[in-house]
Design a protein around this motif. Structure first.
Motif, PDB file in Angstrom:
ATOM      1  N   ASN A 141       0.823  -1.215   0.000  1.00 47.22           N
ATOM      2  CA  ASN A 141       0.000   0.000   0.000  1.00 47.22           C
ATOM      3  C   ASN A 141       0.857   1.266   0.000  1.00 47.22           C
ATOM      4  N   ALA A 142       2.077   1.165   0.551  1.00 43.44           N
ATOM      5  CA  ALA A 142       2.987   2.315   0.605  1.00 43.44           C
ATOM      6  C   ALA A 142       3.869   2.408  -0.645  1.00 43.44           C
ATOM      7  N   GLY A 143       3.658   1.498  -1.610  1.00 42.42           N
ATOM      8  CA  GLY A 143       4.375   1.586  -2.879  1.00 42.42           C
ATOM      9  C   GLY A 143       5.601   0.704  -3.017  1.00 42.42           C
ATOM     10  N   ALA A 144       5.820  -0.203  -2.072  1.00 43.21           N
ATOM     11  CA  ALA A 144       6.953  -1.127  -2.178  1.00 43.21           C
ATOM     12  C   ALA A 144       6.512  -2.403  -2.889  1.00 43.21           C
ATOM     13  N   GLU A 145       7.482  -3.110  -3.441  1.00 42.86           N
ATOM     14  CA  GLU A 145       7.228  -4.448  -3.968  1.00 42.86           C
ATOM     15  C   GLU A 145       7.652  -5.420  -2.879  1.00 42.86           C
TER      16      GLU A 145
END
Length: 187
Positions: A141-145
């Motif tokens: 959700n915070a943009g990490a993979e």
């Protein structure tokens, strides 16, 4: 024992409720490699570990967040546990301290629930990371993979899932600190 980290100073940022092995094992590995390691906490009083299923030992704090200057350190380590990162991610001084390492392209290690601090610090977008499985959706959700591996290194950021991964985590952490600043690290 190799002294590849001689002259390096490392901060371990923690508060009450850190998973004991996730602080003690990386600290031991970095000290054995020659680093000076400081436990940095919101307050100056000792912090209490969580040892698998119950409260563990109390650890002395070397510097409070008010005393510690992140510029004095070559790297940062964020142990997990449940209570520890949940409290730190709500502490603006802890988040500011953490952001410094990313802005200065210094190595950072986070294990288990430790990436919660990184999420709130706003430094995970575009990174490949791992964590305790329950944190995976928060990272996404915070943009990490998010990937399910014992250790992941992304431009100086070392992440691992659980205490079972500590050997790999500590080895990669020492390697990244030895390498030093990462000019291609995302800020």
């Amino acid at each position: 024992m190799s002294q590849q980290l001689n002259g390096k100073q490392v901060a371990i940022l923690a508060t009450d409720g850190f998973e004991e092995s996730e602080l003690s094992e990386p600290r031991k590995a970095m000290q054995e490699a020659g680093a000076t390691v400081h436990i940095v906490a919101p307050g100056k009083e000792g912090i209490r570990a969580w040892a698998k299923t119950d409260w563990g030992d109390t650890y002395d704090v070397d510097k409070s967040l008010d005393e510690a200057n992140p510029a004095d350190y070559h790297a940062l380590v964020l142990p997990g546990g449940l209570f520890n990162p949940d409290n730190l991610r709500q502490d603006e001084k802890a988040l500011t301290f953490t952001r410094h390492f990313f802005e200065a392209h210094k190595p950072v290690g986070a294990i288990c629930h430790g990436p919660w601090v990184l999420i709130n610090a706003g430094v995970v977008q575009g990174r490949t990371m791992t964590s305790f499985p329950s944190v995976s959706q928060d990272l996404k959700n915070a943009g990490a993979e998010w990937v399910d591996k014992e250790v992941v290194v992304d431009s100086g950021l070392v992440t691992s899932r659980t205490p079972k991964d500590l050997d790999a985590f500590c080895s990669k952490l020492v390697e990244e600190i030895c390498e030093g600043k990462h000019t291609n690290q995302h800020a």
